[in-house]
Design an enzyme around this catalytic site. Structure first.
Site, PDB file in Angstrom:
ATOM      1  N   CYS A  21       0.881  -1.311   0.056  1.00  0.00           N
ATOM      2  CA  CYS A  21       0.072   0.122   0.004  1.00  0.00           C
ATOM      3  C   CYS A  21       0.789   1.391   0.121  1.00  0.00           C
ATOM      4  O   CYS A  21       2.143   1.162   0.178  1.00  0.00           O
ATOM      5  CB  CYS A  21      -0.849  -0.136   1.286  1.00  0.00           C
ATOM      6  SG  CYS A  21      -1.124  -1.560   1.918  1.00  0.00           S
ATOM      7  N   ASN A 248       1.896  -0.849   5.600  1.00  0.00           N
ATOM      8  CA  ASN A 248       2.164  -1.171   4.326  1.00  0.00           C
ATOM      9  C   ASN A 248       3.213  -2.108   4.242  1.00  0.00           C
ATOM     10  O   ASN A 248       4.513  -1.866   4.707  1.00  0.00           O
ATOM     11  CB  ASN A 248       2.727   0.187   3.822  1.00  0.00           C
ATOM     12  CG  ASN A 248       3.498   0.033   2.214  1.00  0.00           C
ATOM     13  OD1 ASN A 248       3.294  -0.979   1.893  1.00  0.00           O
ATOM     14  ND2 ASN A 248       4.315   0.926   1.783  1.00  0.00           N
ATOM     15  N   GLY A 249       2.970  -3.235   3.834  1.00  0.00           N
ATOM     16  CA  GLY A 249       4.032  -4.565   3.817  1.00  0.00           C
ATOM     17  C   GLY A 249       3.382  -5.733   4.155  1.00  0.00           C
ATOM     18  O   GLY A 249       2.115  -6.026   3.648  1.00  0.00           O
ATOM     19  N   MET A 502      21.639 -28.222 -11.070  1.00  0.00           N
ATOM     20  CA  MET A 502      20.631 -29.099 -12.118  1.00  0.00           C
ATOM     21  C   MET A 502      19.462 -29.399 -11.365  1.00  0.00           C
ATOM     22  O   MET A 502      18.750 -30.432 -12.158  1.00  0.00           O
ATOM     23  CB  MET A 502      21.447 -30.162 -12.876  1.00  0.00           C
ATOM     24  CG  MET A 502      22.200 -29.694 -13.662  1.00  0.00           C
ATOM     25  SD  MET A 502      21.986 -28.626 -14.957  1.00  0.00           S
ATOM     26  CE  MET A 502      21.379 -29.680 -16.329  1.00  0.00           C
ATOM     27  N   GLU A 889      19.904 -14.135 -17.102  1.00  0.00           N
ATOM     28  CA  GLU A 889      20.291 -12.905 -16.105  1.00  0.00           C
ATOM     29  C   GLU A 889      21.381 -12.280 -16.626  1.00  0.00           C
ATOM     30  O   GLU A 889      21.839 -11.512 -16.129  1.00  0.00           O
ATOM     31  CB  GLU A 889      19.941 -13.062 -14.773  1.00  0.00           C
ATOM     32  CG  GLU A 889      20.966 -14.125 -14.094  1.00  0.00           C
ATOM     33  CD  GLU A 889      20.944 -13.818 -12.580  1.00  0.00           C
ATOM     34  OE1 GLU A 889      20.203 -14.846 -12.054  1.00  0.00           O
ATOM     35  OE2 GLU A 889      21.441 -12.760 -12.128  1.00  0.00           O
ATOM     36  N   LYS A 940      16.055 -22.596  -6.799  1.00  0.00           N
ATOM     37  CA  LYS A 940      16.521 -22.228  -5.403  1.00  0.00           C
ATOM     38  C   LYS A 940      15.626 -20.783  -5.251  1.00  0.00           C
ATOM     39  O   LYS A 940      16.106 -19.902  -5.109  1.00  0.00           O
ATOM     40  CB  LYS A 940      17.882 -21.759  -5.289  1.00  0.00           C
ATOM     41  CG  LYS A 940      18.515 -21.136  -6.506  1.00  0.00           C
ATOM     42  CD  LYS A 940      19.987 -20.930  -6.371  1.00  0.00           C
ATOM     43  CE  LYS A 940      20.450 -20.127  -7.541  1.00  0.00           C
ATOM     44  NZ  LYS A 940      21.917 -19.542  -7.361  1.00  0.00           N
ATOM     45  N   CYS A1105      23.925 -32.311 -23.403  1.00  0.00           N
ATOM     46  CA  CYS A1105      24.087 -32.331 -22.031  1.00  0.00           C
ATOM     47  C   CYS A1105      23.762 -33.775 -21.333  1.00  0.00           C
ATOM     48  O   CYS A1105      23.010 -34.507 -21.860  1.00  0.00           O
ATOM     49  CB  CYS A1105      23.327 -31.335 -21.368  1.00  0.00           C
ATOM     50  SG  CYS A1105      22.933 -31.595 -19.515  1.00  0.00           S
ATOM     51  N   CYS A1111      27.689 -28.353 -13.115  1.00  0.00           N
ATOM     52  CA  CYS A1111      27.812 -26.948 -13.817  1.00  0.00           C
ATOM     53  C   CYS A1111      28.607 -25.793 -13.026  1.00  0.00           C
ATOM     54  O   CYS A1111      29.206 -25.143 -13.599  1.00  0.00           O
ATOM     55  CB  CYS A1111      26.210 -26.272 -13.950  1.00  0.00           C
ATOM     56  SG  CYS A1111      25.217 -27.634 -14.459  1.00  0.00           S
ATOM     57  N   CYS A1116      31.997 -28.912 -17.625  1.00  0.00           N
ATOM     58  CA  CYS A1116      31.342 -29.620 -18.273  1.00  0.00           C
ATOM     59  C   CYS A1116      31.965 -30.142 -19.566  1.00  0.00           C
ATOM     60  O   CYS A1116      32.257 -29.569 -20.408  1.00  0.00           O
ATOM     61  CB  CYS A1116      30.063 -28.735 -18.803  1.00  0.00           C
ATOM     62  SG  CYS A1116      28.795 -29.540 -19.961  1.00  0.00           S
TER      63      CYS A1116
END
Ligand code: SF4
Length: 2020
Positions: A21, A248-249, A502, A889, A940, A1105, A1111, A1116
């Site tokens: 909020c 708020n939270g 993996m 990413e 994860k 693979c 990894c 690899c």
């Protein structure tokens, strides 16, 4: 009722609702009432409109409200007019608004009146609140309450008494007047304040309540709130403000807080309320939101707790005091004392509160919500989530500040002043003698001291002695060798949990048939979107595991008794701690097992042969909940003394369900005993072991808590932050009440059966405990043959690769089949099947595959986690088929999207924006089709990650805008997202940064994800990914991989259902992601509601693979998950492989669509009616599941809703953006016709993401270069800028703001310049005031920023290149920074530079406090001395003065460089190293540990410690590199003695000494694959645990290696010599290198064991009285006999020959298998009690039937001895023999007569003859070698097949046995002797030639040609003119065998199969139709390898055992012991 949202249905549960909020207040500090305050509050609320949200009708707000002081005059006037009533004076009456309904209001009002009167109160009147609903939304109108306002008074002398009675009235009315069907809700009832609120937007609020518009309505305070709820069923009731607070939270610990509050009711007493106190219970009213619950408790403490409002708030939301060394002692002591009263209500929160006198706000301990305030010279204080919400002349503002983490802002309107946090808290701290009271606290030390004399030591000798890995309790409590190796020992050795990667592909506990512990059913919840996870490492200052335990005092009467508790610094007790607690009665404390004293110890110590333990978790849960229900829980502490719990996850679950402390005694005892066995470093003391283990648990625990955003263990305890997956209601109700368990599942009966089974296995007949422990290991983490199924098993991987590489439909069909089998064993979807039509529709009518593949995307794998080759191959593949690839990413090199080759387009359509913001530039964003915000990842969830420096190559560094060699830390997601409103902001920012892109949000499945998704949809996301728990490639602790997140089936179903229920489904496209591999998976996901599908692992497998799960080691071997240039070269994947796979998959989807009768894919979505629960499921646990909630059709929940994802577009209102004006004015700049533009304008806080869209246009034109040099745009602004000001601003643009700004200024700054300074006429000093909000310059990649003033929390987080100057910063400044320069001219907050790996910060340490505030872990603090640095700072100061007019900079410059001595240079170590290396231009080598192993976050294995430490030290110089051994060391090829020598004798051919010498090097070549193909079906039929013993040999631990070897193989000395080693053929290394030499290692282990005397007869201690006859003593017979003997049978082996051993004895020549080796084994077996009866030909000497009568069981292991003949012309001639005749005769001759059988044997000799061997294979080779040694004149062999190639053919892919050209020992010997290879390939025998005397003299043969005919079959054709005659006096036929000799089978009337083998049952494959007769080995299976025979013998023995005993402890396939 229409005012209540939809009830719990399907997977939707209203209790999962979250909110966030905008909040703020305006207060006249002097308490002067004005109407202006109302109007200011209105402005404030309206300006935060964007922080709230709207429902699907876009008109109904999620809630807004205002709390004001009672407008006394106004009400007086109103009531006088309307009711002719005179109100008593202000403070003498209470009022409040009630939500009622018209039907029942009179009745309720009457009852209320009655109740009031009973309390001595009087209802003065009821007033209908005047409202105007003309502008509110339809949804709101439908549920609008009838609003009535009550006025109540009472004749009490003092106000306090009146106020208490009013409170009792409110409470009791809420408890007693609620009746079903009637609406009743009291917004507030107070003497001082009144709340107006509703289901409104912040704009509607002021028009809706007419009172608020009335100028007579005056107040001195107004608290406003706008709500953003995650779903669209917010209610009028849930709007804020509540009675005393607005929030708020999010409170993460709610369940625990509420449970404990309930429990506390048992110990609370109040002098003021007396017995009436109980009438106020429950303190927390049912069905409230987290804020509602907190409000109840705060209100309760305020009225009953003898505390002021500020103190009550401080108790509930304490500062992070535990680790704050700078905190004043008195305050710390206070907090410690107060912590005994209540655990923190933890989570990101800005709580504003008021009781009418005080008004204030407090921020959570981590400062996760924004809170800014102004103070004016007109005595007004305005606090809000944002600045710019209050219009005031800058000249009047005397202070601009913010709330700091954990701090409180308070205004006392009576005393007319602002009370500073320090003063306020000190006052409270000093209000009682807290420090003195603290002396009451009890510590463990006190307890120990209180015990007169402690017997026993730490090693548990108080109890039964322990026996290492043979300890029976290990099996009983489910320990496996794997978990000991992979989890337990690393904890002790490294003080942390080991890592895996993996993802998780093992079965859910509710499907596993290997008796998982109850803990495994629990999945940890994690923070996503609605609240942020914490980084437990870099932000550990806020974390604490300290807990007081034991009886709680009455919290309502503050006293010293609070502290009369045991203070534990962390919850893991050592054995002596636990013993001491049991004995102690320190200060009257007593402890009992099970009885209610001060401490209860729940223990399973008494478990044993006669006692089966109840799981500690179940008993704890049941006790804890029972005590809560009976209000007894707070009177005792619960200690769990457990053998069962040992892993981090186990501890989490125990603590989550109420344990106060845990003593995992068996883990300790095991460790002590392993130390005694040298498995653990023997120098470790008991205390060392305890400390290391405890540290590891502590770290793991902190990580799990942090994942949920909880920072103190006190709050985590009992908070039940789990979902149970697959647990029945009865179990949950009894033990885990309140826990979500949505698919039912295991009952007490199933759980008890599992523990009884485990008990029976452990305490059954098995005497070899070590073997049992090893066998009870199903391979839960890594696949092992015969164990738990894994989705990625070797068969599926091999089949998929074959299908993808060769475009092989048959390969795909096999893949589909094996995948379905795994999916059925492991997943929820596997329990479903499609509802098919009787007759499928024509497939031609079904949508084409090329359309379907457009719905496919590859998962988010970053360049960095995988190689550039793999990354771009995926992109090319997806671009070709019209699907989408995902950058992950790690950013993307601009050349990939700027230069798009149509055929090889490497651009990723989806560009991810993750917490690390690596490479997120304006251009990166601009060139995306989808922008995906990663909120969590499957492997994860709730965790961040780290790319270690050695993996950051120059290329990666460039892509990620960083420096090579500098490690890159990804914070837990997301440092600019702490709530749903923050996510909405990022969605908006990204949309502005690329209006063309679809904005996607990636979530991970967990309970409530549907509600979160609906919030995300309301936050205007256009695409939502629901990722399962099982996918992901990243490395993480095993706890994270295994125990967090849920299957996507639940997530997708819930998301679809909730979105439909909210009518939001059409706004978003939903994608399912996680281990999706087949068309069936896609079908299930679509039918449950997914539109699109993500694939990660499967495309990687298609590219080569092999699921190494390494990894994170950069090793690899197929060049995918590595940056090593050598390994990257091995990458052999092609885009076509991925395309082939996806198209075959799409075709499979089409087949399914035809089968279910659906033509268009869109029509599948959400059609749960096409799914049903699988019938005839043979898994009894699966049958206990109830999947009906998943299968609920969402359209039944809300019929008629549009569910076409993305068909309705989200309205971002981009047309209203201020950027549009800029773009218009800069048209000339954008088309390159203009060089300069200057713009001036005003800005407000509603103008968000200013310049982001302008930067998009620049990026589209100029990419990341920004405007060309010489082109500039200058924008000058005044005002308060909205959030994300100048986000992603491009180079060439300078924005100057006179005013201030909110959060996220310069987010992702990308070359532009931002200058902000306060209004020139502001009277305050800029360096003491806040100028910009939280998280500024987050993820900036370049550019410059100058802020004259203080920046709030988290300044420059993850900055990788921008230069910034600021006058002060809040907490966590420069966190995770990887580049750039920051100059701070004033104070910093705490935790500066945490996780900072790169860049430099210069800090003016004005008061010398900086060192204490800086996190020193990664940075060095240096003086500012070097000239370079002095120059940099000086230049920045000059610029700062020039741009902002900063006075302090000016002052510094005046005497520069004199003030430099105060400056500190913050210089990360890693950055220093990288810069040095950069200077040297040398890549940073990976860090090596002393043993040559790559440091992988401390991950080592058990065997690392299993070694001779002294010897190891000496050998240090000979270090082997196991991690990269496969790259460094070549395969040893010379395993035989030289041919010239060996062919002269009959000794074994092997060069043992040589082999032994190089063995460790060879072992170091083994990569320890995550999916070890060597032990798969293609590899070792026994499932030998090859990687394990390879590793042990590498570590020179022969004994352990032997133990592992013997788990699966009875006779390694045979297989190590004669097996052709299919394991080596299947070895993963064999894909690109010569495989590991497995066979030699195997042989060496067993020979070494015999040599060392380790192999001794093991005579079974118990005989079971049953007898078994084994017919045949070949490998199968021996193995069967060996196993049966172990199980206690009296075994007799019948052998028709004169010596036992069968083929081993006489079929294999001595140079391959020494007969001494055979005899040694036979002797050993005889010594173990097995009888061998030789010269007995069963079927002739004794009938089969007689045998079957005489013995309890008969096992036929007669082998396949019926040789294949060659009935050609001349076959009758002398000199033509079967190979076996030849070999057997010679072996017998060599062996000589036996003692009992003196008959001498005739043999066939090759001496001086031309020998022709017909047939290749091992037997052929043995004939060659034997003939050679006998003295043959020449030797030739015919092989009918063509000569194999040197490498594999396309039809012979890895891991199949490689059909390649080989030179066996016999061939080599012939070549040495005769100079040629004896083989003639493609040669067909035509005729045997007669010498005229009836002897063979030669053979006529012809060459043949092989060609592929129609249908792919091979055809053979003779080649004309190639006839040739070969001279031969001896012809040996070695063409294999046709089956067993038939006489035994005939006697027993056993049927034979088509191949003439003994036929056995289908389901019990060793059982023949004859009652007690079994068959195994070649006679059953056909001719095969010795390993197969051993495997058959072992399993037949098990089958006999099960047949005779009903169960068996003998290991099943792969050596795994199980009971099913
Ligand atoms: S032997 Fe080969 S397949 Fe087996 S674990 Fe080692 S490297 Fe992998």
């Amino acid at each position: 009722m229409e005012w209540e949202g939809p009830p719990k249905q399907g997977l939707y549960d209203p209790q999962n609702e979250h909110e966030a909020c905008g909040v703020g207040f305006v207060v006249a500090i002097d308490g002067k009432r004005t109407h202006k305050i109302v109007r200011d509050a209105e402005t404030l609320a309206k300006r935060m409109e964007h922080r709230g949200a709207c429902a699907c009708d876009n008109d109904t707000g999620d809630g807004a409200g205002v709390l004001t002081a009672i407008p006394h005059q106004f009400y007086c006037a109103q009531l006088r007019d309307s009711h002719q009533i005179d109100l008593p004076p202000f403070g003498k009456y209470a009022t409040g608004i009630f939500f009622l309904d018209k039907l029942h209001h009179q009745d309720i009002e009457a009852k209320f009146k009655e109740l009031a009167e009973g309390l001595g109160l009087r209802v003065l009147c009821w007033r209908t609140v005047p409202t105007n609903n003309s502008t509110i939304g339809q949804v709101a109108r439908n549920s609008e309450p009838y609003m009535r306002q009550v006025f109540v008074t009472g004749d009490f002398d003092d106000e306090l008494h009146l106020s208490r009675q009013i409170f009792v009235l409110r409470k009791r009315a809420t408890h007693e007047l609620v009746v079903p069907g009637a609406r009743f809700y009291i917004c507030s009832l107070s003497l001082k304040t009144v709340v107006y609120k509703g289901l409104l937007t912040s704009n509607q609020l002021w028009e809706y309540f007419k009172d608020l518009c009335n100028p007579a309505f005056t107040t001195y305070l107004a608290l406003v709130h706008t709500r953003f709820s995650t779903n669209t069923f917010p209610s009028w009731e849930r709007a804020h403000p509540l009675r005393v607070l607005a929030h708020n939270g999010e409170i993460n610990t709610l369940r625990g807080n509420v449970n404990l509050m309930k429990a506390r009711e048992g110990v609370m007493k109040s002098n003021s309320f007396g017995d009436d106190l109980k009438k106020l219970y429950p303190v927390v009213e049912p069905n409230l939101s987290d804020s509602g619950s907190a409000d109840c408790v705060l209100e309760f403490l305020l009225h009953c707790g003898n505390r002021t409002l500020p103190e009550a708030v401080m108790t509930m939301v304490p500062e992070a005091w535990h680790n704050d060394q700078t905190m004043v002692k008195e305050k710390r002591d206070y907090y410690m004392w107060a912590s005994c009263a209540m655990e923190p209500w933890d989570g990101p929160a800005l709580i504003s509160f008021t009781d009418g006198r005080y008004i204030g706000a407090i921020l959570d301990r981590n400062g996760l919500r924004p809170s800014r305030f102004y103070v004016t010279n007109e005595n007004v204080l305005v606090m809000a989530s944002e600045v710019g919400v209050y219009d005031v002349d800058p000249e009047k503002v005397i202070l601009k500040s913010r709330l700091k983490p954990g701090r409180m802002l308070l205004v006392d309107t009576e005393d007319k002043r602002i009370i500073q946090d320090v003063e306020l808290k000190m006052e409270i701290a000093r209000s009682r003698p807290h420090s003195q009271w603290l002396q009451e606290k009890i510590t463990l030390e006190d307890i120990h001291k209180s015990i007169p004399q402690q017997n026993g030591s730490l090693n548990g000798s108080l109890h039964e002695p322990i026996s290492g890995l043979s300890d029976k309790r290990l099996g009983l409590f489910g320990y496996t060798i794997e978990s000991i190796n992979m989890l337990l020992l690393p904890m002790i050795q490294n003080k942390k949990e080991a890592l895996g990667s993996m993802g998780n592909d093992a079965p859910l506990a509710c499907l596993s048939q290997f008796q998982p512990l109850p803990y495994e059913y629990f999945k940890q919840l994690f923070a996503q979107v609605t609240n942020p996870p914490i980084d437990p490492f870099r932000e550990k200052i806020v974390m604490s595991l300290m807990c007081p335990i034991g009886p709680t005092a009455n919290i309502l009467e503050p006293s010293a008794d609070f502290v009369h508790r045991l203070f534990l610094p962390q919850p893991i007790l050592s054995i002596p701690d636990c013993e001491a607690l049991k004995k102690s009665n320190f200060r009257g404390w007593k402890t009992k097992q099970w009885l209610a004293y001060q401490l209860i110890v729940l223990s399973e110590r008494s478990a044993g042969p006669t006692r089966v333990p109840v799981s500690s978790l179940l008993s704890l849960g049941a006790v804890h909940h029972h005590l809560i229900e009976t209000r007894q829980r707070m009177k005792v502490g619960i200690i769990v003394e457990t053998a069962e719990a040992r892993e981090v996850h186990h501890m989490c679950v125990l603590l989550g369900y109420g344990a106060d402390a845990i003593c995992p005694y068996l883990a300790f005892e095991l460790a002590f005993s392993l130390r005694n066995d040298n498995i653990i470093d023997p120098t470790l003391t008991d205390l060392d072991i305890y400390t290391a283990y405890q540290k590891a648990i502590e770290t793991g625990l902190a990580k799990v808590m942090a994942k949920m955003g909880i920072s103190t263990l006190q709050s985590y305890k009992s908070a039940q932050i789990f979902e149970a997956v697959g647990m029945s209601e009865e179990v949950v109700d009894k033990c885990f009440r309140g826990t979500q368990s949505r698919i039912g599942g295991v009952t007490f009966e199933i759980l008890s059966k599992e523990i009884f089974d485990r008990h029976a296995l452990t305490y059954g007949d098995c005497t070899d405990m070590l073997a049992l422990t090893m066998g009870l290991n199903p391979g839960y983490y890594h696949w092992r043959a015969g164990g738990e199924k894994h989705i990625n098993d070797p068969m599926s991987i091999a089949n998929l690769q074959e299908a993808a590489t060769n475009k092989s439909q048959s390969g795909y069909d096999r893949f589909k089949e094996s995948a379905l089998e795994s999916v059925r064993a492991c997943t929820l979807r596997g329990q479903l099947e499609l509802v098919k039509l009787d007759e499928p529709i024509p497939i031609s009518e079904v949508e084409t595959a090329s359309e379907i593949v457009k719905r496919f995307a590859t998962g988010a794998m970053s360049f960095g986690s995988i190689s550039l080759e793999a990354h771009s191959t995926l992109a090319v593949a997806m671009n070709r088929i019209g699907g989408k690839s995902n950058t992950g990413e790690g950013g993307e090199n601009a050349d990939r999207y700027l230069n798009q080759d149509p055929e090889f387009n490497r651009r990723s359509a989806i560009k991810q924006v993750a917490s690390g913001r690596f490479g997120v530039t304006a251009s990166y964003l601009a060139h995306a089709d989808d922008l995906q915000i990663k909120m969590a990842q499957g492997a994860k969830p709730g965790e961040g990650g780290e790319l270690p420096g050695y993996k950051v190559t120059e290329d990666i560094a460039r892509t990620r805008c960083s420096v090579a060699g500098v490690g890159l830390i990804s914070p837990p997601p997301h440092h600019d997202i702490y709530s749903i409103e923050d996510l909405a902001e990022l969605i908006y920012d990204l949309k502005c940064a690329n209006p063309r892109a679809r904005i996607s949000v990636k979530l991970v499945s967990e309970v409530g994800v549907g509600v979160v998704a609906s919030g995300v949809a309301k936050g205007k996301a256009e695409h939502i990914v629901i990722s399962g728990h099982d996918g992901g490639t990243g490395a993480s602790s095993w706890t994270g991989i295994k125990s967090a997140g849920l299957p996507w089936e639940l997530g997708i179903a819930e998301t679809h259902q909730v979105l439909v229920l909210n009518d939001l489904r059409s706004r978003v496209v939903v994608q399912a992601d996680g281990q999706i591999r087949t068309g069936f998976d896609v079908m299930v996901a679509a039918l449950l509601g997914a539109d699109e599908f993500g694939f990660s692992t499967a495309p990687l497998i298609a590219l080569g693979c092999t699921m190494m799960r390494k990894c994170h080691l950069n090793t690899c071997p197929v060049g995918i998950a590595t940056q090593d240039p050598v390994l990257r070269k091995k990458f052999a994947g092609k885009p076509e492989h991925v395309i082939n796979y996806l198209f075959m998959l799409a075709e499979e989807v089409r087949e399914h669509m035809a089968a279910v009768g659906v033509r268009r894919f869109q029509e599948l979505i959400g059609r749960t009616d096409l799914l049903k629960v699988r019938e005839n499921n043979d898994n009894h646990k699966a049958r206990a599941l109830n999947l009906s909630l998943i299968l609920k059709n969402a359209l039944h929940m809300r019929p008629g809703v549009n569910i076409v994802g993305g068909s309705k577009s989200q309205d971002f209102q981009l047309e209203k953006r201020l950027d549009n004006q800029i773009i218009q004015q800069c048209a000339g700049i954008l088309d390159g016709t203009q060089k300069h533009v200057d713009i001036s304008m005003k800005i407000t806080n509603e103008d968000r993401a200013f310049t982001s869209t302008f930067s998009y246009h620049i990026a589209m034109k100029y990419s990341d270069h920004g405007l060309p040099d010489g082109t500039t745009v200058n924008i000058s602004l005044t005002g308060s800028a909205g959030q994300s000001f100048c986000a992603f601003l491009s180079k060439g643009v300078t924005v100057t703001l006179e005013g201030d700004s909110n959060d996220y200024v310069g987010k992702g700054l990308c070359g532009g310049t931002v200058i902000i300074y306060p209004p020139k006429n502001s009277p305050f000093e800029s360096h003491l005031n806040v100028i910009v909000g939280n998280v500024c310059l987050y993820g900036a990649t370049s550019g410059r920023a100058y802020f004259r003033g203080i920046a709030s929390e988290r300044f420059c987080v993850r900055n990788s290149g921008c230069v910034a100057v600021v006058e002060g910063v809040g907490d966590h400044g420069c966190e995770y920074m990887t580049g750039g320069t920051v100059l701070v001219l004033g104070l910093t907050g705490r935790n500066f530079a945490a996780g900072m790996s790169g860049g430099v910060a210069y800090v003016n340490d004005v008061d010398g406090s900086f060192k204490g505030k800086c996190n020193p872990e990664m940075v060095e603090l240096l003086p500012l001395e070097k000239q370079d640095d002095l120059d940099i700072v000086k230049t920045l100061l000059e610029e700062f003065v020039e741009y902002t007019g900063s006075l302090i900079a000016k002052e510094l410059l005046e005497t520069w460089p004199e003030p430099a001595h105060k400056f500190v240079k913050v210089f990360p170590y890693e950055y220093q190293r990288a810069l040095k290396q950069l200077a040297l231009k040398q890549p940073s080598p990976p860090k090596l540990e002393a043993n040559g192993k790559l440091e992988e976050n401390g991950l080592v294995d058990i065997e690392e410690a299993v070694r001779d430490i002294e010897k190891d030290k000496k050998n240090l110089e000979k270090i082997l590199d196991k991690t990269r051994g496969f790259i460094k060391y070549p395969r040893e090829t010379s395993m035989y003695r030289p041919a010239e020598k060996r062919l002269r004798d009959w000794d074994e051919i092997y060069n043992f000494a040589h082999v032994r010498r190089g063995l460790r090097v060879q072992a170091a070549r083994c990569m320890e694959c995550g999916v070890p193909f060597c032990q798969s079906q293609h590899g070792c039929p026994l499932g030998n645990i090859i990687p394990k013993w390879n590793d042990l040999i590498y570590r020179a631990d022969w004994k352990q290696a032997l133990a592992h070897l013997l788990q699966t193989n009875n006779f390694p000395e045979f297989t190590g010599r004669v097996c052709p080693a299919p394991c080596e053929g299947a070895c993963v290394l064999g894909i690109s290198e010569p495989p590991v030499t497995i066979k030699n290692i195997e042989c060496a282990i067993i020979d070494h064991a015999f040599d060392s005397g380790w192999i001794q007869p093991e005579i079974p201690t118990n005989r079971n009285g049953k007898t078994a006859a084994v017919v045949g003593s070949g490998p199968a017979g021996l193995a069967c006999a060996h196993q049966l003997n172990k199980a206690g049978y009296t075994v007799t082996v019948f052998e028709r020959n004169d010596r036992p051993g069968g083929l081993l004895q006489y079929g294999i020549p001595s140079m391959k298998l020494s007969k001494e080796v055979v005899a040694r084994r036979i002797k050993l077996m005889a010594a173990e009690g097995i009888s061998f009866k030789c010269n007995v030909d069963v079927g002739k000497d004794i009938s089969g039937a007689e045998l079957a009568n005489e013995y309890d069981a008969v096992v036929l292991c007669m082998g396949a001895t019926w040789p294949r003949d060659l009935p050609l012309k001349g076959r009758q001639l002398n000199g033509i023999h079967f190979a076996m005749e030849f070999l057997e005769g010679w072996q017998k001759k060599q062996a000589g007569p036996t003692q009992h059988h003196a008959k001498s044997t005739q043999h066939i000799s090759a001496k001086d003859k031309n020998v022709l061997v017909i047939g290749g294979g091992d037997t052929g080779c043995d004939c060659i070698a034997t003939s050679l040694r006998q003295g043959a004149k020449s030797i030739t062999t015919f092989e009918i097949l063509p000569e194999p190639k040197n490498s594999r053919g396309q039809d012979n892919p890895w891991p199949q046995w490689p059909r390649v050209f080989r030179v066996d020992y016999g061939h080599e010997e012939v070549k040495v002797k005769f100079g040629n290879d004896p083989r003639r390939f493609s040669t067909l025998t035509k005729e045997f030639l007669d010498d005229g005397e009836g002897n063979v003299c030669g053979v006529s043969a012809v060459e043949v040609e092989w060609t592929r005919g129609a249908g792919g079959r091979w055809d053979m054709k003779e080649i004309p003119g190639t006839n040739k005659v070969y001279k031969a006096e001896l012809v040996l036929l070695a063409m294999g065998f046709l089956g067993p000799e038939r006489y035994v089978a005939n006697q027993l009337e056993l049927p034979l199969d088509a191949r003439s083998n003994v036929e056995t049952a289908k389901d019990n494959i060793y059982k023949t139709p004859a009652n007690n007769v079994f068959a195994a080995g070649d006679c059953r299976r056909g001719q095969s390898l010795v390993v197969w025979a051993i495997s058959e013998g072992r399993q037949a023995a098990r089958a006999v055992d099960v047949f005779l005993q009903g169960h068996s402890y003998l290991p099943g396939p792969g050596g795994v012991v199980h009971d099913h």
